[in-house]
Design a protein around this motif. Structure first.
Motif, mmCIF file in Angstrom:
data_model
loop_
_atom_site.group_PDB
_atom_site.id
_atom_site.type_symbol
_atom_site.label_atom_id
_atom_site.label_comp_id
_atom_site.label_asym_id
_atom_site.label_seq_id
_atom_site.Cartn_x
_atom_site.Cartn_y
_atom_site.Cartn_z
ATOM 1 N N PRO A 3 0.823 -1.214 0.000
ATOM 2 C CA PRO A 3 0.000 0.000 0.000
ATOM 3 C C PRO A 3 0.855 1.262 0.000
ATOM 4 C CG PRO A 3 -0.005 -1.026 2.165
ATOM 5 C CD PRO A 3 0.667 -1.991 1.238
ATOM 6 N N ASP A 4 0.256 2.379 -0.351
ATOM 7 C CA ASP A 4 0.970 3.649 -0.371
ATOM 8 C C ASP A 4 1.545 3.957 1.008
ATOM 9 O OD1 ASP A 4 0.357 4.001 -3.013
ATOM 10 O OD2 ASP A 4 -1.422 5.228 -2.622
ATOM 11 N N ASP A 5 2.684 4.640 0.991
ATOM 12 C CA ASP A 5 3.308 5.026 2.255
ATOM 13 C C ASP A 5 2.379 5.959 3.030
ATOM 14 O OD1 ASP A 5 5.124 5.227 4.243
ATOM 15 O OD2 ASP A 5 6.619 6.368 3.108
ATOM 16 N N THR A 6 2.434 5.873 4.332
ATOM 17 C CA THR A 6 1.593 6.705 5.181
ATOM 18 C C THR A 6 2.238 6.823 6.557
ATOM 19 O OG1 THR A 6 -0.551 6.864 6.332
ATOM 20 C CG2 THR A 6 0.240 4.663 5.779
ATOM 21 N N PRO A 7 2.119 7.980 7.208
ATOM 22 C CA PRO A 7 2.645 8.105 8.572
ATOM 23 C C PRO A 7 1.743 7.440 9.606
ATOM 24 C CG PRO A 7 1.665 10.176 7.873
ATOM 25 C CD PRO A 7 1.634 9.269 6.677
ATOM 26 N N GLU A 8 0.546 7.019 9.175
ATOM 27 C CA GLU A 8 -0.408 6.399 10.093
ATOM 28 C C GLU A 8 -0.194 4.883 10.162
ATOM 29 O OE1 GLU A 8 -2.318 8.344 11.828
ATOM 30 O OE2 GLU A 8 -1.652 10.130 10.742
ATOM 31 N N THR A 9 -0.347 4.332 11.366
ATOM 32 C CA THR A 9 -0.194 2.890 11.563
ATOM 33 C C THR A 9 -1.293 2.370 12.480
ATOM 34 O OG1 THR A 9 2.218 3.131 11.405
ATOM 35 C CG2 THR A 9 1.375 1.055 12.285
ATOM 36 N N ASN A 10 -1.927 1.283 12.069
ATOM 37 C CA ASN A 10 -2.924 0.631 12.922
ATOM 38 C C ASN A 10 -2.182 -0.390 13.784
ATOM 39 O OD1 ASN A 10 -5.036 -0.789 14.074
ATOM 40 N ND2 ASN A 10 -6.298 -0.733 12.228
ATOM 41 N N TRP A 11 -1.754 0.057 14.976
ATOM 42 C CA TRP A 11 -0.919 -0.780 15.818
ATOM 43 C C TRP A 11 -1.707 -1.919 16.470
ATOM 44 C CZ3 TRP A 11 4.050 -0.233 15.096
ATOM 45 C CH2 TRP A 11 4.572 1.000 14.737
ATOM 46 N N LYS A 12 -2.952 -1.672 16.827
ATOM 47 C CA LYS A 12 -3.720 -2.669 17.574
ATOM 48 C C LYS A 12 -4.295 -3.756 16.675
ATOM 49 C CE LYS A 12 -4.983 0.437 21.365
ATOM 50 N NZ LYS A 12 -6.099 1.055 22.136
ATOM 51 N N GLU A 13 -4.781 -3.356 15.491
ATOM 52 C CA GLU A 13 -5.373 -4.331 14.568
ATOM 53 C C GLU A 13 -4.803 -4.096 13.164
ATOM 54 O OE1 GLU A 13 -9.584 -4.068 14.747
ATOM 55 O OE2 GLU A 13 -9.716 -4.605 16.863
ATOM 56 N N PRO A 14 -3.556 -4.491 12.935
ATOM 57 C CA PRO A 14 -2.931 -4.244 11.630
ATOM 58 C C PRO A 14 -3.667 -4.973 10.503
ATOM 59 C CG PRO A 14 -1.621 -5.771 12.926
ATOM 60 C CD PRO A 14 -2.685 -5.248 13.838
ATOM 61 N N VAL A 15 -3.937 -4.238 9.448
ATOM 62 C CA VAL A 15 -4.662 -4.805 8.314
ATOM 63 C C VAL A 15 -3.770 -4.879 7.079
ATOM 64 C CG1 VAL A 15 -6.638 -4.521 6.777
ATOM 65 C CG2 VAL A 15 -6.858 -3.953 9.212
ATOM 66 N N THR A 16 -3.139 -3.762 6.752
ATOM 67 C CA THR A 16 -2.300 -3.731 5.554
ATOM 68 C C THR A 16 -0.963 -4.408 5.817
ATOM 69 O OG1 THR A 16 -1.217 -1.620 6.059
ATOM 70 C CG2 THR A 16 -3.360 -1.526 4.953
ATOM 71 N N SER A 17 -0.292 -4.786 4.751
ATOM 72 C CA SER A 17 1.030 -5.402 4.890
ATOM 73 C C SER A 17 2.018 -4.421 5.515
ATOM 74 C CB SER A 17 1.540 -5.872 3.524
ATOM 75 O OG SER A 17 1.517 -4.811 2.586
ATOM 76 N N ARG A 18 1.853 -3.138 5.219
ATOM 77 C CA ARG A 18 2.744 -2.141 5.811
ATOM 78 C C ARG A 18 2.556 -2.094 7.327
ATOM 79 N NH1 ARG A 18 5.598 1.743 3.433
ATOM 80 N NH2 ARG A 18 4.445 1.582 1.471
ATOM 81 N N ASP A 19 1.286 -2.110 7.773
ATOM 82 C CA ASP A 19 1.002 -2.134 9.213
ATOM 83 C C ASP A 19 1.615 -3.368 9.868
ATOM 84 O OD1 ASP A 19 -0.407 0.210 9.134
ATOM 85 O OD2 ASP A 19 -2.391 -0.744 9.064
ATOM 86 N N LYS A 20 1.460 -4.521 9.230
ATOM 87 C CA LYS A 20 1.944 -5.771 9.811
ATOM 88 C C LYS A 20 3.470 -5.778 9.948
ATOM 89 C CE LYS A 20 -1.981 -8.429 8.026
ATOM 90 N NZ LYS A 20 -2.438 -9.454 7.055
ATOM 91 N N ILE A 21 4.150 -5.188 8.966
ATOM 92 C CA ILE A 21 5.614 -5.124 9.039
ATOM 93 C C ILE A 21 6.042 -4.231 10.199
ATOM 94 C CG2 ILE A 21 7.668 -4.270 7.848
ATOM 95 C CD1 ILE A 21 6.312 -5.128 5.206
ATOM 96 N N ARG A 22 5.390 -3.086 10.330
ATOM 97 C CA ARG A 22 5.747 -2.167 11.416
ATOM 98 C C ARG A 22 5.475 -2.795 12.784
ATOM 99 N NH1 ARG A 22 3.154 3.480 8.891
ATOM 100 N NH2 ARG A 22 4.831 3.871 7.380
ATOM 101 N N VAL A 23 4.354 -3.473 12.914
ATOM 102 C CA VAL A 23 4.010 -4.130 14.179
ATOM 103 C C VAL A 23 5.021 -5.228 14.500
ATOM 104 C CG1 VAL A 23 2.315 -5.625 15.302
ATOM 105 C CG2 VAL A 23 1.552 -3.571 14.098
ATOM 106 N N ALA A 24 5.446 -5.990 13.487
ATOM 107 C CA ALA A 24 6.406 -7.072 13.699
ATOM 108 C C ALA A 24 7.744 -6.540 14.198
ATOM 109 C CB ALA A 24 6.598 -7.868 12.409
#
Length: 510
Positions: free
Chosen positions: A408-429
């Motif tokens: 997905p497009d880069d974004t400064p926002e992250t869904n830390w509690k319920e990661p949905v996008t692959s970008r969120d999941k990488i950041r959470v990991a």
């Protein structure tokens, strides 16, 4: 053209305004293409003061049969289309007159004088995008007017193509990357500027001696018209070479990083490995050894599922500190830039330009996101090498690889509690394993800053002079608000409101 008086030797498609055509009215010259910077053929019709771009479309094993009388051996088709002279002058305006007034002779230089157009006519055309001081003979690019002018070009084109993004793509083929990025930000357009076949393919085939005289490739001016046979042959070379290189140049320690990385794509990613780095030869000699394979990788990276090109460097006295490694890294990038087949030479700019938003490493029209891993980083750092102690690694990831994985497009926002996008999941990991990497409040930042990350990842420990200034203001209780973007009206900061709230503005100009 009468066949009874003159035997034709070229077939042209011309603008209808030039029919009937008299080829003698044209003055043909060579001038740099505004995007590729390669020499391109242009024609000038002095009668109408119109510049035309000459595009040669070459097909293998073809001829023309003309008027049932002549066979023309050259089966090429020459297309003559008008081009606005502003496109040709934009590179010079952007480089020299973007921030300051410069003498008009800096823009209308000897090279452009080949077109033999009078200065008054050229200046009249430039009025639409420039501020001009006729008395002092000075000129400065007006970026706001430029965006308006380019938007008008896009509006005209979109009537003839499928959508606005396609129109934007066509216009971008005549713009440098810096101007394309500016358009994307100002017009909120995100085209997909691309070239079908990088010309590194031509270099590669010649280098490997795979061209026979009977299969000689003839390139058009935009390098698109290769025969299918040639492309298939080159692909076969690619697969064979990749198999051999993969067997003989497997990295010594990168598998540790790949298998233990917190990136969800890492384990199944496929990388092209450079030749083993030799300690007994110079950095330049090592670069010469890997150059052919890097050219090969770039030439067909769009046609095969490869995610990156890996250079594994022996960790020794040359890379003793992270700063030392940075010097080796710079030397490698500069060598590759100097040998870019399309001669874009992305490193041939001032050091400050490399550290700015808009610059990106590019080779043979392929742009890269570059990541480095070294033994210097601690276990808590996102660039931790997972036990690799004897080598430093440079990973060139083509930006189109991210498109393949539908990142997905880069974004400064992250869904830390319920990661949905692959970008969120990488950041959470990364955070889960104690190696959280800092996320900027904006998606517009210099790529060069992330190629080698500093050992300290805590944003509260200032490194740059800008950081130190901000920390000093905060320390003394006078912290000033920092916007989430670097693009904002300067007038808003000339008189700050008492509240110091970004939402409040002193509209002194009204």
């Amino acid at each position: 053209m009468s066949s009874s008086t003159l035997i034709p030797d070229r077939v042209f498609i011309v603008d209808k305004r030039l029919v009937p055509i008299d080829i003698k009215q044209f003055h043909f010259i060579q001038f740099s293409h505004p995007r590729t910077k390669q020499k391109q053929s242009y024609a000038i019709d002095h009668q109408s003061k119109t510049i035309f771009e000459l595009i040669q479309c070459t097909r293998s094993h073809s001829s023309w049969f003309i008027n049932d009388e002549h066979v023309l051996p050259d089966g090429s088709l020459y297309i003559i289309t008008p081009i606005n002279l502003i496109f040709l002058l934009l590179p010079s305006l952007w480089s020299h007159a973007r921030t300051n007034f410069v003498p008009i002779t800096t823009i209308i230089n000897d090279s452009f004088k080949q077109f033999e157009l009078d200065d008054d006519f050229i200046i009249e055309k430039l009025h639409s995008i420039c501020n001009i001081d006729n008395e002092k003979q000075l000129i400065k690019l007006n970026q706001e007017n430029l965006i308006v002018w380019l938007h008008d070009r896009i509006d005209r084109l979109k009537k003839h193509v499928k959508d606005e993004e396609h129109a934007f793509d066509l216009v971008c083929e005549y713009l440098s990357d810096d101007i394309v990025e500016q358009c994307q930000q100002e017009l909120k357009l995100h085209g997909n500027v691309h070239y079908d076949i990088p010309i590194g393919t031509h270099y590669l085939l010649k280098k490997r001696g795979s061209l026979q005289s009977k299969d000689e490739i003839k390139f058009s001016t935009n390098d698109r018209d290769l025969s299918e046979t040639t492309i298939a042959h080159a692909k076969q070379i690619l697969y064979e070479h990749f198999f051999n290189v993969s067997q003989s140049s497997m990295p010594h320690e990168f598998h540790q990083i790949q298998n233990k990385s917190d990136c969800i794509f890492a384990k199944r990613a496929r990388f092209w490995n450079a030749h083993h780095w030799l300690e007994n030869v110079s950095i330049e000699e090592n670069c010469e050894r890997l150059l052919p394979s890097f050219i090969l990788f770039c030439a067909f990276v769009k046609d095969i599922s490869l995610d990156g090109y890996l250079i594994e460097i022996t960790h020794n006295h040359l890379t003793a500190t992270l700063e030392d490694f940075g010097q080796v890294f710079k030397q490698i990038l500069r060598f590759l830039s100097d040998h870019d087949p399309v001669k874009r030479h992305c490193m041939n700019v001032t050091p400050s330009r490399i550290g700015q938003t808009g610059w990106v490493f590019e080779f043979d029209r392929v742009t890269f996101f570059i990541t480095t891993f070294t033994p210097h980083y601690p276990e808590t750092h996102p660039r931790y090498a997972h036990g690799s102690k004897n080598y430093c690694h440079i990973l060139f990831q083509p930006e189109l690889s991210f498109l393949r994985h539908d990142l997905p497009d880069d974004t400064p926002e992250t869904n830390w509690k319920e990661p949905v996008t692959s970008r969120d999941k990488i950041r959470v990991a990364f955070r889960k394993h104690g190696r959280e990497y800092p996320i900027r409040p904006t998606i517009y930042y210099p790529p060069a800053h992330d190629m080698i990350r500093p050992l300290k990842t805590n944003w509260k420990e200032p490194v740059t002079s800008r950081d130190k200034i901000r920390v000093a203001f905060r320390k003394h209780g006078r912290e000033y608000p920092i916007r989430p973007t670097i693009y904002y009206p300067p007038a808003h900061d000339m008189i700050r409101p008492l509240s110091n709230d970004l939402e409040d503005i002193v509209e002194w100009w009204l």
